[in-house]
Scaffold this active site. Structure first.
Site, PDB file in Angstrom:
ATOM      1  N   ASP A 125       1.109  -1.178  -0.150  1.00  0.00           N
ATOM      2  CA  ASP A 125       0.016  -0.096   0.099  1.00  0.00           C
ATOM      3  C   ASP A 125       1.016   1.244  -0.022  1.00  0.00           C
ATOM      4  OD1 ASP A 125      -2.457   1.289   0.105  1.00  0.00           O
ATOM      5  OD2 ASP A 125      -2.512   1.560   2.082  1.00  0.00           O
ATOM      6  N   HIS A 132      -4.197  14.076   0.422  1.00  0.00           N
ATOM      7  CA  HIS A 132      -4.131  13.338   1.582  1.00  0.00           C
ATOM      8  C   HIS A 132      -3.068  13.480   2.729  1.00  0.00           C
ATOM      9  CE1 HIS A 132      -5.103   9.595   4.321  1.00  0.00           C
ATOM     10  NE2 HIS A 132      -3.698   9.051   3.794  1.00  0.00           N
ATOM     11  N   ARG A 141       1.475  17.046  12.214  1.00  0.00           N
ATOM     12  CA  ARG A 141       2.676  17.779  12.309  1.00  0.00           C
ATOM     13  C   ARG A 141       2.585  19.092  12.413  1.00  0.00           C
ATOM     14  NH1 ARG A 141       4.055  12.823   9.807  1.00  0.00           N
ATOM     15  NH2 ARG A 141       3.694  13.878   7.823  1.00  0.00           N
ATOM     16  N   GLU A 198     -10.227   4.030   3.735  1.00  0.00           N
ATOM     17  CA  GLU A 198      -9.546   4.886   2.849  1.00  0.00           C
ATOM     18  C   GLU A 198      -9.950   4.573   1.499  1.00  0.00           C
ATOM     19  OE1 GLU A 198      -5.554   4.151   3.792  1.00  0.00           O
ATOM     20  OE2 GLU A 198      -5.375   5.772   5.459  1.00  0.00           O
ATOM     21  N   GLU A 200      -9.182   4.144  -2.149  1.00  0.00           N
ATOM     22  CA  GLU A 200      -8.042   3.806  -3.353  1.00  0.00           C
ATOM     23  C   GLU A 200      -8.455   2.954  -4.469  1.00  0.00           C
ATOM     24  OE1 GLU A 200      -4.541   2.306  -1.036  1.00  0.00           O
ATOM     25  OE2 GLU A 200      -5.036   3.162   0.881  1.00  0.00           O
ATOM     26  N   ASP A 230      -8.756   0.388   1.947  1.00  0.00           N
ATOM     27  CA  ASP A 230      -8.146   0.248   2.821  1.00  0.00           C
ATOM     28  C   ASP A 230      -8.378   0.454   4.224  1.00  0.00           C
ATOM     29  OD1 ASP A 230      -5.689  -0.383   4.128  1.00  0.00           O
ATOM     30  OD2 ASP A 230      -4.618   1.630   3.798  1.00  0.00           O
ATOM     31  N   ARG A 234      -7.366   4.219  13.287  1.00  0.00           N
ATOM     32  CA  ARG A 234      -6.575   5.311  13.442  1.00  0.00           C
ATOM     33  C   ARG A 234      -5.940   5.285  14.727  1.00  0.00           C
ATOM     34  NH1 ARG A 234      -5.704   6.620   8.219  1.00  0.00           N
ATOM     35  NH2 ARG A 234      -7.652   6.868   7.149  1.00  0.00           N
ATOM     36  N   GLN A 237      -3.053   2.816  15.030  1.00  0.00           N
ATOM     37  CA  GLN A 237      -2.000   3.439  14.079  1.00  0.00           C
ATOM     38  C   GLN A 237      -1.221   4.397  14.787  1.00  0.00           C
ATOM     39  OE1 GLN A 237      -3.208   4.593  10.404  1.00  0.00           O
ATOM     40  NE2 GLN A 237      -1.244   5.155   9.513  1.00  0.00           N
ATOM     41  N   TYR A 241       2.804   3.350  15.147  1.00  0.00           N
ATOM     42  CA  TYR A 241       3.555   3.450  13.744  1.00  0.00           C
ATOM     43  C   TYR A 241       4.933   3.934  13.916  1.00  0.00           C
ATOM     44  CZ  TYR A 241       3.365   8.431  13.077  1.00  0.00           C
ATOM     45  OH  TYR A 241       3.384   9.899  13.263  1.00  0.00           O
ATOM     46  N   LYS A 250      -3.723  -1.767   9.769  1.00  0.00           N
ATOM     47  CA  LYS A 250      -3.798  -1.827   8.520  1.00  0.00           C
ATOM     48  C   LYS A 250      -4.108  -3.388   8.251  1.00  0.00           C
ATOM     49  CE  LYS A 250      -3.220   2.576   7.135  1.00  0.00           C
ATOM     50  NZ  LYS A 250      -4.117   3.331   6.329  1.00  0.00           N
ATOM     51  N   THR A 254      -8.712  -5.556   3.854  1.00  0.00           N
ATOM     52  CA  THR A 254      -8.891  -4.472   2.697  1.00  0.00           C
ATOM     53  C   THR A 254      -9.610  -5.030   1.789  1.00  0.00           C
ATOM     54  OG1 THR A 254      -6.259  -4.374   2.940  1.00  0.00           O
ATOM     55  CG2 THR A 254      -7.194  -3.569   1.006  1.00  0.00           C
ATOM     56  N   THR A 346      -4.447   6.832  -0.253  1.00  0.00           N
ATOM     57  CA  THR A 346      -5.867   7.565  -0.108  1.00  0.00           C
ATOM     58  C   THR A 346      -6.010   8.687  -1.416  1.00  0.00           C
ATOM     59  OG1 THR A 346      -5.844   7.003   2.046  1.00  0.00           O
ATOM     60  CG2 THR A 346      -7.313   8.578   1.233  1.00  0.00           C
ATOM     61  N   GLU A 360      -9.845  12.593   7.515  1.00  0.00           N
ATOM     62  CA  GLU A 360      -9.846  13.942   6.728  1.00  0.00           C
ATOM     63  C   GLU A 360     -11.126  14.696   6.711  1.00  0.00           C
ATOM     64  OE1 GLU A 360      -7.152  13.597   2.986  1.00  0.00           O
ATOM     65  OE2 GLU A 360      -7.804  11.732   3.711  1.00  0.00           O
TER      66      GLU A 360
HETATM   67 CA    CA Z   1      -4.019   3.309   2.545  1.00  0.00          CA
END
Ligand code: CA
Length: 419
Positions: A125, A132, A141, A198, A200, A230, A234, A237, A241, A250, A254, A346, A360
């Site tokens: 992925d 995104h 960030r 997500e 995709e 996907d 969150r 993750q 991560y 993840k 899928t 995404t 988002e």
């Molecule tokens: Ca993804």
């Protein structure tokens, strides 16, 4: 490119996902019968295995469709892919002399159950949609550091799990995982509270490679495309991560659409990539337009409620094409196999209504999304059905993918050993 008319009347309706121009590939079953290879045409499926058995489809001198997956056609290579499309067109075109022989092998899509259309060798992925990446980066960030320093130079990816790729219609169980709310001192184990989708596209690798390939070669290796959701936890993750990227967040599932749209069907809809802010290294430069103009939408249907479309965007929004991703994937010498699946990343457009995830759309839960059918969402709730749709639009016809749908069901009860 105009609509190619078929003797299957429903394939000529401008609203059909499956005109003769498309010839999407699936694996279907009816009743207790074993799953078989079939081609979508209008609201029907042509039983391709039966055509082969009847001597109407002989491409390689050996059977390609006596198995419930399309990998053998992929293995046969691009010349056979083209011969297959030419023969299917010959058999289904308006006025085809073989109509009477083919007609008994049509099945109503409404009566068929769909299965995974190919054996997924491995699943990778990517994180290759700029809107995104900027949205997510800004949330985590700040706007000044939204894109990591490598982002404009390479398509970031991670190796996912082929074992949890499922076909549209499969229920998806809310994952359990290790969670650590920001204010909490210690993590705990329990059901994900920020479960998300997500939007995709998935590219299917149809030819193996051994060693680095160019973007042009990579493009020719791509057999076709599917819609891909996907599913993403969150909160799992956010805690897990760093520093190696997503893992359990993840790995739950899928979902892919049941129909593979061959790259050949999408050729009239090629689209150029975006302006590059920094020049890409030569091995990632594109020899021509590598994206496709495919309109995409996401719908959410709460349990017992009405559907709301929550996002509309386009595959053209990607920064890196699947061909660039595949070329990058091979750059280290990583061998690619027939049946490898590449998630695009995404696909979010530039405005709120075009964002490709709830993370988002609700801006991390700070701006709850109002559903047209009533209610609000920050993240997915149990009983929600999430449906992706997509189509390239020609003059009077569309090349569609069918639906990529999945319903979220409650997490399993916490086992005693996990309490
Ligand atoms: Ca993804």
């Amino acid at each position: 490119m105009a609509l190619m008319r078929s003797w299957v009347e429903s394939a000529n309706f401008s609203t059909s996902d499956f005109p003769l121009n498309n010839l999407a590939l699936g694996v279907f079953s009816v009743g207790e019968d074993e799953p078989r290879c079939g081609v979508a045409i209008g609201d029907k499926i042509v039983d391709v295995a039966a055509l082969e058995e009847a001597g109407l489809m002989d491409l390689a001198g050996a059977p390609l469709f006596d198995v419930p997956f399309w990998n053998e056609l992929m293995e046969a290579g691009p010349e056979v892919w083209a011969a297959f499309r030419a023969r299917m067109t010959e058999l289904l075109v308006e006025g085809a002399p073989e109509k009477a022989e083919v007609a008994p092998h049509l099945v109503a899509q409404a009566e068929a159950e769909m299965h995974l259309p190919f054996l997924v060798s491995e699943y990778t992925d990517f994180y290759a949609g700029r809107n995104h990446a900027v949205n997510v980066g800004t949330m985590f960030r700040g706007a000044a550091n939204a894109l990591p320093p490598n982002w404009l130079h390479l398509p970031i990816g991670y190796n996912g799990r082929a074992s949890s790729v499922v076909v549209s219609g499969t229920e998806v169980r809310r994952p359990l995982g290790q969670l650590k709310p920001p204010q909490a001192e210690r993590p705990y184990f329990g059901p994900c509270k920020r479960f998300d989708f997500e939007l995709e596209m998935g590219a299917i690798v149809g030819q193996a490679s051994d060693g680095p390939v160019s973007v042009g070669e990579a493009d020719a290796m791509i057999f076709g495309y599917v819609l891909l959701n996907d599913w993403s936890a969150r909160d799992i993750q956010a805690w897990e991560y760093q520093p190696l990227g997503p893992f359990q967040a993840k790995a739950t599932a899928t979902t892919i659409s049941p129909w593979i749209v061959m790259a050949a069907a999408l050729q009239p809809f090629r689209a150029v990539g975006p302006e590059r802010e920094v020049e890409l290294l030569p091995y990632l430069q594109e020899p021509g337009p590598m994206l496709y103009d495919i309109a995409l939408e996401v719908a959410l249907t709460p349990k017992g409620g009405a559907e709301s479309v929550i996002s509309r965007t386009n595959y053209r929004e990607m920064y890196y094409s699947s061909a660039q991703q595949l070329a990058h994937h091979t750059s280290s010498g990583c061998p690619m196999n027939v049946g490898d699946l590449l998630g695009s990343g995404t696909i979010s457009g530039p405005v709120r209504e075009s964002r490709g995830s709830l993370l988002e759309l609700s801006w991390g839960g700070k701006e709850p999304l109002e559903l047209a059918s009533g209610g609000v969402r920050n993240f997915l709730e149990d009983g929600d059905t999430l449906t992706l749709r997509g189509a390239a639009r020609g003059a009077g016809y569309r090349i569609g993918f069918g639906e990529c749908a999945g319903k979220v069901v409650a997490a399993m009860a916490l086992p005693d050993w996990a309490k």
